[in-house]
Scaffold this active site. Structure first.
Site: not given
Ligand code: NAD
Length: 317
Positions: A22, A79, A127, A178, A188, A228-229
């Site tokens: 995202y 971080d 993140l 979420y 989850y 996503s990853r």
């Molecule tokens: P993503 O892997 O693209 O993003 C997560 C990012 O967090 C990664 O780039 C990772 O390197 C970073 N990260 C982890 N720990 C960290 C830290 N300590 N400091 C800095 N960066 C850190 O995955 P995503 O699913 O797109 O996640 C982005 C946001 O969207 C998150 O908050 C996630 O909970 C939220 N989200 C995701 C979904 C889904 O289904 N993928 C649904 C709802 C909400």
């Protein structure tokens, strides 16, 4: 014509390490609207991200509708579990993926962005991390729970604390939540549901405090499932991954049965940050094909009374 015009606006997007999540989709939508993007990438993934970018691995995803490529102004290591250098434990300092990097805590990066670019306009928190995400809450340790809250929820409070004074009046911040924050989503785990509940509650309190203090807006998008990853790391039962189950569930049960595209979350984020949303703050906006609105799973066998070809409730558009 009413359009989102973010020319001249600068955004710090925390949480991009590839083109699958995202954070990327939001950054790209903001770039489509003319904003300039500054990225914060998790320190251990910075090298792989910049190398992949340089090697052209994201070129296809970087295409903008005007024919140009999505570019960023600068990428910083970040971080978000640490606010200041004295918070960083020795084992992290000595970790080889941190050893070459001098500054990556939230206060240092806010200061560096301020020194490099002066005031900016928006921040995006995309993140999350939970070391015990595969464990149910009942089996989650105190340290696992607190780590999830620290990097997934408090990190947003800290970003707003440190970037708030460096945002222009009329600025805004968003984060991503979420539905597991308010409804039970088995799988989850590790305290992630609790962290998302905190993130949504903090959005309201921060909206009040940061609105009065700096005149900025704070909102959160409750996004639907995306492969996503981070989501792929949540785990699986046998051959089926948690995230694939959630995507299938939404398609079977949401009011809208189409795929949820990350771009749709990106567009909602661009709107929420933009002056078009100038009176919107403290809000959780669902961008999930409407699945949050459902009280029952219509594909449950117990709902057979509503199932059947002639039943319009199950007709897909
Ligand atoms: P993503 O892997 O693209 O993003 C997560 C990012 O967090 C990664 O780039 C990772 O390197 C970073 N990260 C982890 N720990 C960290 C830290 N300590 N400091 C800095 N960066 C850190 O995955 P995503 O699913 O797109 O996640 C982005 C946001 O969207 C998150 O908050 C996630 O909970 C939220 N989200 C995701 C979904 C889904 O289904 N993928 C649904 C709802 C909400």
């Amino acid at each position: 014509m009413l359009k989102i015009d973010l020319k001249g606006k600068r955004v710090f997007v925390a949480g991009i390490a590839d083109d699958q999540g995202y954070g990327w989709a939001i950054a790209k939508a903001l770039a489509e609207a003319g904003a300039e993007i500054i990225i914060g990438t998790w320190t251990p993934l910075l090298k792989i991200f910049t190398q992949s970018w340089a090697a052209g691995k994201f070129d296809e995803s970087r295409q903008l509708s005007n024919g140009k490529m999505f570019e960023y102004l600068k990428v910083y290591p970040l971080d978000a579990s640490f606010d200041k250098p004295s918070d960083v434990p020795q084992e992290i300092r000595e970790n080889k993926r941190y050893a070459d990097v001098q500054r990556y805590t939230i206060s240092e990066i806010a200061e560096d962005v301020g020194n490099d670019f002066g005031k900016i306009d928006y921040i995006v928190h995309a993140l999350a991390n939970a070391p015990e995400v595969k464990k149910p809450l009942l089996e989650t340790s105190r340290s696992g729970y607190l780590a999830a809250s620290s990097s997934s929820a408090y990190s947003f409070v800290s970003l707003v604390q440190h970037f708030g004074p460096r945002l222009n009046h009329g600025g805004a911040a968003i984060s991503l939540s979420y539905i597991a924050s308010e409804r039970v989503v088995p799988g989850y785990g590790g305290g992630m549901s609790s962290a998302k509940a905190a993130l949504e509650s903090d959005t309201r309190t921060l909206a009040w405090e940061a609105g009065r203090k700096w005149g900025i807006r704070i909102n959160v998008i409750s996004a639907g499932a995306l492969r996503s990853r981070a989501a792929r790391a949540i785990g699986s039962a046998g051959a089926v991954s948690f995230i694939d189950c959630m995507i299938d569930y939404a398609k079977a049960n949401a009011p809208l049965t189409k795929d949820l595209d990350a771009e749709e979350v990106g567009q909602a984020a661009a709107f929420l940050l933009s002056p078009l949303a100038s009176a919107i703050t403290g809000v959780t906006l669902y961008v999930d094909n409407g699945v949050h609105a459902m009280g029952v799973a219509v594909d449950s066998p117990a709902m057979r009374v509503y199932q059947g070809e002639e039943n319009p409730a199950l007709t897909t558009a």
